[in-house]
Design an enzyme around this catalytic site. Structure first.
Site, PDB file in Angstrom:
ATOM      1  N   ASP A  57     -10.030  11.985   2.134  1.00 16.30           N
ATOM      2  CA  ASP A  57      -9.244  13.061   1.525  1.00 16.30           C
ATOM      3  C   ASP A  57      -8.884  12.690   0.092  1.00 16.30           C
ATOM      4  O   ASP A  57      -9.062  11.548  -0.330  1.00 16.30           O
ATOM      5  CB  ASP A  57      -7.994  13.410   2.348  1.00 16.30           C
ATOM      6  N   ASP A  59      -6.037  12.853  -3.030  1.00 14.53           N
ATOM      7  CA  ASP A  59      -4.652  13.060  -3.448  1.00 14.53           C
ATOM      8  C   ASP A  59      -4.632  13.186  -4.964  1.00 14.53           C
ATOM      9  O   ASP A  59      -5.459  12.589  -5.658  1.00 14.53           O
ATOM     10  CB  ASP A  59      -3.765  11.877  -3.019  1.00 14.53           C
ATOM     11  N   ASP A 138       1.605   0.528  -3.315  1.00 19.17           N
ATOM     12  CA  ASP A 138       1.615  -0.707  -2.535  1.00 19.17           C
ATOM     13  C   ASP A 138       0.608  -1.744  -3.015  1.00 19.17           C
ATOM     14  O   ASP A 138       0.949  -2.906  -3.191  1.00 19.17           O
ATOM     15  CB  ASP A 138       1.442  -0.401  -1.037  1.00 19.17           C
TER      16      ASP A 138
HETATM   17  P1  ATP Z   1      -6.393   6.484   3.341  1.00 17.83           P
HETATM   18  O1  ATP Z   1      -7.818   6.479   2.926  1.00 17.83           O
HETATM   19  O2  ATP Z   1      -6.144   5.735   4.606  1.00 17.83           O
HETATM   20  O3  ATP Z   1      -5.732   7.838   3.311  1.00 17.83           O
HETATM   21  P2  ATP Z   1      -4.716   5.958   1.081  1.00 17.83           P
HETATM   22  O4  ATP Z   1      -4.739   4.831   0.090  1.00 17.83           O
HETATM   23  O5  ATP Z   1      -4.951   7.336   0.567  1.00 17.83           O
HETATM   24  O6  ATP Z   1      -5.696   5.566   2.221  1.00 17.83           O
HETATM   25  P3  ATP Z   1      -2.265   6.953   2.155  1.00 17.83           P
HETATM   26  O7  ATP Z   1      -1.506   6.428   3.329  1.00 17.83           O
HETATM   27  O8  ATP Z   1      -2.904   8.287   2.246  1.00 17.83           O
HETATM   28  O9  ATP Z   1      -3.331   5.841   1.797  1.00 17.83           O
HETATM   29  O10 ATP Z   1      -1.275   6.905   0.907  1.00 17.83           O
HETATM   30  C1  ATP Z   1      -1.619   7.472  -0.360  1.00 17.83           C
HETATM   31  C2  ATP Z   1      -1.174   6.561  -1.496  1.00 17.83           C
HETATM   32  O11 ATP Z   1       0.256   6.457  -1.507  1.00 17.83           O
HETATM   33  C3  ATP Z   1      -1.674   5.122  -1.370  1.00 17.83           C
HETATM   34  O12 ATP Z   1      -2.912   4.975  -2.010  1.00 17.83           O
HETATM   35  C4  ATP Z   1      -0.593   4.309  -2.022  1.00 17.83           C
HETATM   36  O13 ATP Z   1      -0.821   4.209  -3.398  1.00 17.83           O
HETATM   37  C5  ATP Z   1       0.663   5.125  -1.802  1.00 17.83           C
HETATM   38  N1  ATP Z   1       1.461   4.653  -0.664  1.00 17.83           N
HETATM   39  C6  ATP Z   1       1.406   5.083   0.617  1.00 17.83           C
HETATM   40  N2  ATP Z   1       2.294   4.453   1.394  1.00 17.83           N
HETATM   41  C7  ATP Z   1       2.948   3.587   0.586  1.00 17.83           C
HETATM   42  C8  ATP Z   1       4.000   2.645   0.798  1.00 17.83           C
HETATM   43  N3  ATP Z   1       4.541   2.456   2.007  1.00 17.83           N
HETATM   44  N4  ATP Z   1       4.425   1.943  -0.280  1.00 17.83           N
HETATM   45  C9  ATP Z   1       3.886   2.135  -1.498  1.00 17.83           C
HETATM   46  N5  ATP Z   1       2.894   2.990  -1.744  1.00 17.83           N
HETATM   47  C10 ATP Z   1       2.422   3.718  -0.726  1.00 17.83           C
HETATM   48 MG    MG Z   2      -4.826   9.237   1.733  1.00 19.84          MG
END
Ligand code: ATP
Ligand code: MG
Length: 429
Positions: A57, A59, A138
């Site tokens: 997805d 963002d 993170d």
């Molecule tokens: P995925 O492919 O699993 O969706 P993702 O990196 O997009 O991986 P998400 O859980 O969708 O992860 O979170 C989106 C973004 O928000 C992350 O890339 C990160 O930068 C930030 N993020 C999410 N959770 C946290 C957290 N607990 N602390 C700091 N930043 C976070």
């Molecule tokens: Mg994501």
């Protein structure tokens, strides 16, 4: 300058094609920019493109506030309590749009963000610049921004170098960042398992000093995280890492840690995890109920054996043990009722299947959790040195009455389709 920052300065910025992005994300970035805002595809999608994987997805991050974002689109909704985000619907896609925020360290006023005594962040709706937004994320590999119009790639914290080196690195001081949000320890493990990256040494060593803080996290949030850890096709390596970093007990309770229960217990858990991952890889459906039932099975079995010694019948003992173990598990993980009831059905069927009573064959075959229960029985036969008479018996029965298998579920769903339940107004009250 350390190797990490040196390397990040010498890497050429990547250029991605418009076709690498979803139509919705391209539209959202373009629309925000047309209204005069900055907008970038951010986080996991840019990371996955760098790795050469197809993002699941997209963002978007912007300097527009949630209200301003909403005004740029016809179909946008502000959601979220911990922090506000905007869901923009473009055709069948939903793009998550967040406003640049600054994190804990950048706080200027005490009231801007509140932290619990342990340093945990309770609310962080404080807007900021792109630089601040990157620092509050993170991991370095998640703090990557891409402007799909100008093809500008922004990497201020060396995320690209870490992708190249296959390293998971927390941004800032790892112990402090884990304290702010202990779930980050689970995220570190999740990405390490999924991407097969290594943990940078401080990111790794800080876990030992703060791992117990995970028990402060609300069980509902832990269950959401559990689903991401175990239902996405890499549950076996995730489980291994959670055990390695001693995080499993805080996440799932003692009942999921068969340290005292010996090798067969662990083997059964690993087989169940492997099966789940294979199903995900093949695009077959998976249910949390089966995996949870298998992961907690060694504990349920041990508990049922104890109860049977004190005089309960095997069927009654299994029933009580299931109840106890679900209760223990739920102190950590808020397992929704529909799954915990299914887990208990799967366990309850174990001694019943073992009896192979002719009178009960059709009832058991029709049970909605028969297949899952049979699968658990197969795992037990592989790991517990049980004979295979029971599974052979039920294999025969399934061949005799294939139309019956799981049919109770089909009947129930048919009924509820014909007669839609009236929605009650105050469901939660
Ligand atoms: P995925 O492919 O699993 O969706 P993702 O990196 O997009 O991986 P998400 O859980 O969708 O992860 O979170 C989106 C973004 O928000 C992350 O890339 C990160 O930068 C930030 N993020 C999410 N959770 C946290 C957290 N607990 N602390 C700091 N930043 C976070
Ligand atoms: Mg994501």
């Amino acid at each position: 300058m350390d190797n990490h920052s040196l390397k990040s300065q010498t890497l050429a910025a990547p250029v991605f094609e418009p076709s690498d992005f979803s139509p919705g994300s391209l539209f959202v970035v373009e629309q925000l920019q047309e209204h005069g805002f900055d907008a970038y595809v951010v986080g996991g999608a840019v990371r996955d493109l760098l790795i050469g994987k197809h993002p699941k997805d997209f963002d978007v991050a912007t300097n527009a506030t949630p209200e301003q974002i909403k005004q740029c689109f016809r179909n946008a909704r502000i959601i979220g309590r911990r922090f506000q985000i905007v869901h923009v619907r473009v055709g069948r896609e939903i793009i998550e749009v967040t406003t640049f925020r600054r994190g804990h360290e950048e706080e200027r006023s005490e009231q801007d963000a509140r932290a619990s005594q342990s340093g945990r962040l309770l609310r962080d709706n404080v807007y900021g610049s792109l630089e601040e937004d990157a620092r509050r994320r993170d991991l370095t590999i998640n703090a990557l921004y891409y402007d799909t119009s100008s093809h500008q790639f922004i990497d201020q914290l060396g995320g690209q170098a870490d992708v190249e080196d296959r390293v998971i690195r927390i941004i800032g001081d790892p112990a402090a960042r884990y304290r702010e949000d202990p779930v980050r320890m689970l995220r570190v493990v999740r990405f390490a398992a999924r991407l097969q990256f290594d943990l940078e040494s401080d990111t790794e060593s800080a876990i030992a000093s703060v791992r117990t803080l995970l028990t402060d996290i609300p069980p509902a949030r832990l269950f959401d995280e559990w689903l991401k850890l175990f239902m996405n096709g890499f549950s076996a390596p995730t489980f291994r890492l959670l055990r390695h970093y001693e995080l499993l007990t805080s996440l799932m309770g003692e009942a999921a840690s068969p340290a005292t229960q010996g090798e067969p217990a662990l083997e059964l858990q690993q087989l169940a995890l492997g099966n789940t991952d294979r199903r995900v890889a093949d695009g077959r459906p998976v249910t949390p109920a089966f995996l949870l039932a298998a992961l907690y099975w060694p504990a349920v079995q041990a508990c049922a054996e104890q109860l049977a010694v004190s005089g309960e019948s095997p069927i009654q003992a299994m029933h009580s043990a299931g109840q106890q173990i679900v209760q223990q598990a739920c102190q950590h993980l808020a397992i929704p009722k529909r799954f915990s009831l299914a887990m208990r059905d799967i366990w309850d069927l174990q001694p019943r299947l073992e009896r192979m009573q002719p009178k009960k064959i059709k009832d058991h075959l029709a049970h909605r959790w028969f297949r899952a229960s049979f699968d658990l029985r197969l795992l037990r036969e592989q790991t517990d040195a049980l004979g295979d008479d029971c599974s052979a018996f039920w294999t025969d029965q399934q061949q005799r009455y294939p139309e019956l298998v799981g049919s109770a579920r089909a009947r129930r769903e048919e009924r509820s389709e014909r007669r839609p339940r009236r929605r009650r107004r105050n469901r939660d009250s």
